[in-house]
Scaffold this motif. Structure first.
Motif, mmCIF file in Angstrom:
data_model
loop_
_atom_site.group_PDB
_atom_site.id
_atom_site.type_symbol
_atom_site.label_atom_id
_atom_site.label_comp_id
_atom_site.label_asym_id
_atom_site.label_seq_id
_atom_site.Cartn_x
_atom_site.Cartn_y
_atom_site.Cartn_z
ATOM 1 N N ASP A 34 0.833 -1.204 0.000
ATOM 2 C CA ASP A 34 0.000 0.000 0.000
ATOM 3 C C ASP A 34 0.871 1.259 0.000
ATOM 4 O OD1 ASP A 34 -2.324 -1.446 -0.014
ATOM 5 O OD2 ASP A 34 -2.588 -1.397 2.164
ATOM 6 N N THR A 35 1.917 1.242 0.817
ATOM 7 C CA THR A 35 2.816 2.393 0.886
ATOM 8 C C THR A 35 3.523 2.602 -0.437
ATOM 9 O OG1 THR A 35 3.147 2.089 3.267
ATOM 10 C CG2 THR A 35 4.821 3.364 2.067
ATOM 11 N N GLN A 36 3.981 1.471 -1.044
ATOM 12 C CA GLN A 36 4.655 1.583 -2.330
ATOM 13 C C GLN A 36 3.715 2.184 -3.390
ATOM 14 O OE1 GLN A 36 8.166 0.456 -3.139
ATOM 15 N NE2 GLN A 36 7.535 2.072 -4.558
ATOM 16 N N ARG A 37 2.449 1.757 -3.376
ATOM 17 C CA ARG A 37 1.484 2.283 -4.346
ATOM 18 C C ARG A 37 1.254 3.774 -4.134
ATOM 19 N NH1 ARG A 37 -3.321 -0.649 -2.890
ATOM 20 N NH2 ARG A 37 -4.385 0.360 -4.637
ATOM 21 N N LYS A 38 1.166 4.203 -2.888
ATOM 22 C CA LYS A 38 0.981 5.635 -2.604
ATOM 23 C C LYS A 38 2.201 6.452 -3.050
ATOM 24 C CE LYS A 38 -2.164 5.136 1.354
ATOM 25 N NZ LYS A 38 -3.238 6.057 0.903
ATOM 26 N N ILE A 39 3.373 5.899 -2.736
ATOM 27 C CA ILE A 39 4.605 6.594 -3.136
ATOM 28 C C ILE A 39 4.696 6.677 -4.657
ATOM 29 C CG2 ILE A 39 7.126 6.388 -3.214
ATOM 30 C CD1 ILE A 39 6.967 5.307 -0.323
ATOM 31 N N ASP A 40 4.399 5.546 -5.333
ATOM 32 C CA ASP A 40 4.465 5.529 -6.800
ATOM 33 C C ASP A 40 3.483 6.539 -7.393
ATOM 34 O OD1 ASP A 40 6.414 3.612 -6.829
ATOM 35 O OD2 ASP A 40 5.056 1.928 -7.211
ATOM 36 N N SER A 41 2.290 6.594 -6.833
ATOM 37 C CA SER A 41 1.279 7.524 -7.334
ATOM 38 C C SER A 41 1.736 8.972 -7.181
ATOM 39 C CB SER A 41 -0.033 7.313 -6.578
ATOM 40 O OG SER A 41 -0.963 8.340 -6.880
ATOM 41 N N THR A 42 2.293 9.290 -6.025
ATOM 42 C CA THR A 42 2.734 10.663 -5.759
ATOM 43 C C THR A 42 3.880 11.062 -6.679
ATOM 44 O OG1 THR A 42 2.114 10.367 -3.437
ATOM 45 C CG2 THR A 42 3.540 12.226 -3.959
ATOM 46 N N ILE A 43 4.862 10.163 -6.791
ATOM 47 C CA ILE A 43 6.022 10.459 -7.646
ATOM 48 C C ILE A 43 5.591 10.600 -9.101
ATOM 49 C CG2 ILE A 43 8.146 9.472 -8.592
ATOM 50 C CD1 ILE A 43 8.754 8.376 -5.805
ATOM 51 N N THR A 44 4.753 9.686 -9.575
ATOM 52 C CA THR A 44 4.315 9.728 -10.969
ATOM 53 C C THR A 44 3.571 11.017 -11.271
ATOM 54 O OG1 THR A 44 4.176 7.313 -11.120
ATOM 55 C CG2 THR A 44 2.897 8.591 -12.722
ATOM 56 N N TYR A 45 2.687 11.421 -10.370
ATOM 57 C CA TYR A 45 1.913 12.657 -10.602
ATOM 58 C C TYR A 45 2.847 13.859 -10.782
ATOM 59 C CZ TYR A 45 -1.511 16.349 -10.010
ATOM 60 O OH TYR A 45 -2.299 17.457 -10.213
ATOM 61 N N VAL A 46 3.821 13.978 -9.885
ATOM 62 C CA VAL A 46 4.728 15.128 -9.950
ATOM 63 C C VAL A 46 5.637 15.024 -11.157
ATOM 64 C CG1 VAL A 46 6.583 16.353 -8.754
ATOM 65 C CG2 VAL A 46 4.606 15.507 -7.466
ATOM 66 N N GLU A 47 6.152 13.799 -11.433
ATOM 67 C CA GLU A 47 7.032 13.601 -12.589
ATOM 68 C C GLU A 47 6.342 14.043 -13.889
ATOM 69 O OE1 GLU A 47 10.080 9.889 -12.191
ATOM 70 O OE2 GLU A 47 7.955 9.407 -12.353
ATOM 71 N N VAL A 48 5.126 13.589 -14.076
ATOM 72 C CA VAL A 48 4.409 13.883 -15.325
ATOM 73 C C VAL A 48 4.223 15.384 -15.507
ATOM 74 C CG1 VAL A 48 2.162 13.687 -16.479
ATOM 75 C CG2 VAL A 48 3.247 11.654 -15.483
ATOM 76 N N ARG A 49 3.887 16.058 -14.422
ATOM 77 C CA ARG A 49 3.623 17.493 -14.551
ATOM 78 C C ARG A 49 4.898 18.319 -14.706
ATOM 79 N NH1 ARG A 49 -0.081 14.630 -13.421
ATOM 80 N NH2 ARG A 49 -2.261 15.170 -13.806
ATOM 81 N N LEU A 50 5.964 17.908 -14.068
ATOM 82 C CA LEU A 50 7.235 18.598 -14.292
ATOM 83 C C LEU A 50 7.733 18.374 -15.715
ATOM 84 C CD1 LEU A 50 9.204 18.005 -10.960
ATOM 85 C CD2 LEU A 50 7.899 20.020 -11.661
ATOM 86 N N ASP A 51 7.577 17.143 -16.206
ATOM 87 C CA ASP A 51 7.983 16.856 -17.582
ATOM 88 C C ASP A 51 7.150 17.666 -18.572
ATOM 89 O OD1 ASP A 51 9.533 15.113 -19.489
ATOM 90 O OD2 ASP A 51 7.497 14.555 -20.077
ATOM 91 N N ARG A 52 5.865 17.840 -18.266
ATOM 92 C CA ARG A 52 4.984 18.617 -19.147
ATOM 93 C C ARG A 52 5.413 20.078 -19.189
ATOM 94 N NH1 ARG A 52 -1.017 17.947 -17.521
ATOM 95 N NH2 ARG A 52 -0.521 15.811 -18.187
ATOM 96 N N VAL A 53 5.856 20.603 -18.048
ATOM 97 C CA VAL A 53 6.325 21.992 -18.015
ATOM 98 C C VAL A 53 7.505 22.168 -18.976
ATOM 99 C CG1 VAL A 53 7.508 23.720 -16.600
ATOM 100 C CG2 VAL A 53 5.519 22.503 -15.687
ATOM 101 N N VAL A 54 8.482 21.284 -18.877
ATOM 102 C CA VAL A 54 9.692 21.418 -19.707
ATOM 103 C C VAL A 54 9.362 21.234 -21.181
ATOM 104 C CG1 VAL A 54 11.956 20.435 -20.207
ATOM 105 C CG2 VAL A 54 11.207 20.708 -17.836
ATOM 106 N N ARG A 55 8.554 20.229 -21.503
ATOM 107 C CA ARG A 55 8.265 19.923 -22.901
ATOM 108 C C ARG A 55 7.360 20.952 -23.563
ATOM 109 N NH1 ARG A 55 9.646 14.883 -24.720
ATOM 110 N NH2 ARG A 55 10.461 13.421 -23.162
ATOM 111 N N SER A 56 6.576 21.659 -22.783
ATOM 112 C CA SER A 56 5.628 22.611 -23.372
ATOM 113 C C SER A 56 6.303 23.884 -23.877
ATOM 114 C CB SER A 56 4.542 22.979 -22.356
ATOM 115 O OG SER A 56 5.092 23.701 -21.271
ATOM 116 N N PHE A 57 7.489 24.194 -23.352
ATOM 117 C CA PHE A 57 8.201 25.386 -23.812
ATOM 118 C C PHE A 57 8.931 25.081 -25.115
ATOM 119 C CE2 PHE A 57 7.318 26.839 -19.615
ATOM 120 C CZ PHE A 57 7.396 28.229 -19.663
#
Length: 329
Positions: A34-57
């Motif tokens: 359960d902890t691993q799933r929560k951690i994975d979810s949190t990391i993935t959410y932030v990763e995707v949005r940071l990557d979107r910031v860089v790629r959108s410019f």
């Protein structure tokens, strides 16, 4: 560049990532999973949005030279690169938390302690780039405000001293609606309008007021106009005010005209504006006298006909010969 999305704030990213993870169903038979799933979810959410910031410019290396200089004057391209680099660093640092958490959970560390460690480290990383995210969103807004040029169509650049009637003329002959008022420095950025001329769609750019001084002594607002003249103008129209009601002496305007003739390597048309004023006296033999405010159509046609005569043949803009085409990346 109109696709650049809003850049999220650091606290907004964290809040949404944590709330998303909190909605994950808990299976009490496996606290570590359960902890691993929560951690994975949190990391993935932030990763995707940071990557979107860089790629959108857009890739600054592939911008047209006009946009590159304009953006450098508006916000500093090196500053934007620095902030994008900081976001890329944060993306990598957060990505590396995933195997660390997995290793500790597999080693039998307390799940709550591992989760708090990961969340705390993520918060620290995002705190480190909080100012960069704010800066990038400010830069995004400025980029979206830049004129969207079509380099397959001719471009006419209107220039001159402040308050000589540049914006009034642009508003009169095109679809543009630049802010116009009866005081200097009304135009603080470039504006773009369009008009149909000789069967072609022509772009007309209104620029901030210029002064008779070397480019290296100009402020960033003035240099936006110089960037347009140097990089994209097919024809330059210099507006002058012989009545001096603009607040600037005729001699100063003539000195600017002489400077522009030395700077600009495209056809240049001189307009003596405010012909409707009782103070008006035509001072140059090669100028076109008119009133941008209320000249009859015939007088404006003289200017438009002259512009049409000087436009280059149809085809890609000459500036593209030495520049890579504008690119989304």
């Amino acid at each position: 560049m109109d696709h650049i999305p809003t850049v999220p704030r650091a606290d907004e990213l964290l809040d949404r990532a944590f709330r998303k993870a909190s909605r994950i169903e808990v299976r009490r038979s496996s606290a570590r999973k359960d902890t691993q799933r929560k951690i994975d979810s949190t990391i993935t959410y932030v990763e995707v949005r940071l990557d979107r910031v860089v790629r959108s410019f857009p890739s600054f290396e592939h911008l047209h030279s006009f946009y590159l200089e304009l953006f450098d004057l508006m916000f500093g391209v090196d500053r934007a690169r620095h902030s994008l680099g900081a976001v890329q660093w944060a993306h990598g640092a957060i990505h590396r938390l995933r195997p660390v958490a997995s290793k500790r959970l597999s080693a039998g560390d307390d799940p709550d302690r591992v989760r708090r460690m990961v969340y705390g480290r993520m918060a620290s990383i995002l705190h480190d780039i909080a100012d960069d995210l704010l800066d990038l969103d400010r830069i995004r807004r400025m980029m979206l405000a830049a004129p969207e040029l079509d380099f397959d169509r001719p471009i006419v650049v209107i220039c001159g001293y402040p308050n000589v009637g540049k914006s009034t003329l642009v508003r009169r002959i095109t679809t543009a609606e630049p802010k116009v008022a009866q005081y200097p420095f009304t135009t603080k950025e470039v504006h773009l309008g369009h008009m149909e001329l000789a069967g072609r769609r022509v772009q007309v750019m209104d620029t901030p007021g210029l002064f008779d001084r070397p480019v290296e002594e100009m402020n960033p607002i003035e240099r936006q106009g110089i960037a347009a003249l140097r990089h994209i103008a097919d024809v330059a129209v210099v507006i002058m005010d012989p009545t001096e009601t603009c607040g600037y002496r005729w001699e100063s305007q003539v000195r600017l005209l002489d400077l522009l003739r030395g700077w600009v390597d495209v056809p240049l048309i001189v307009v003596e504006n405010k012909a409707d004023s009782e103070l008006f006296v035509r001072r140059l033999d090669d100028s076109i006298p008119l009133s941008a405010l209320d000249s009859p159509g015939g007088e404006l046609e003289g200017l438009l006909s002259r512009i049409a005569e000087l436009l280059p043949p149809a085809g890609p803009h000459p500036s593209l010969a030495g520049d890579p085409a504008p690119s989304d990346r």
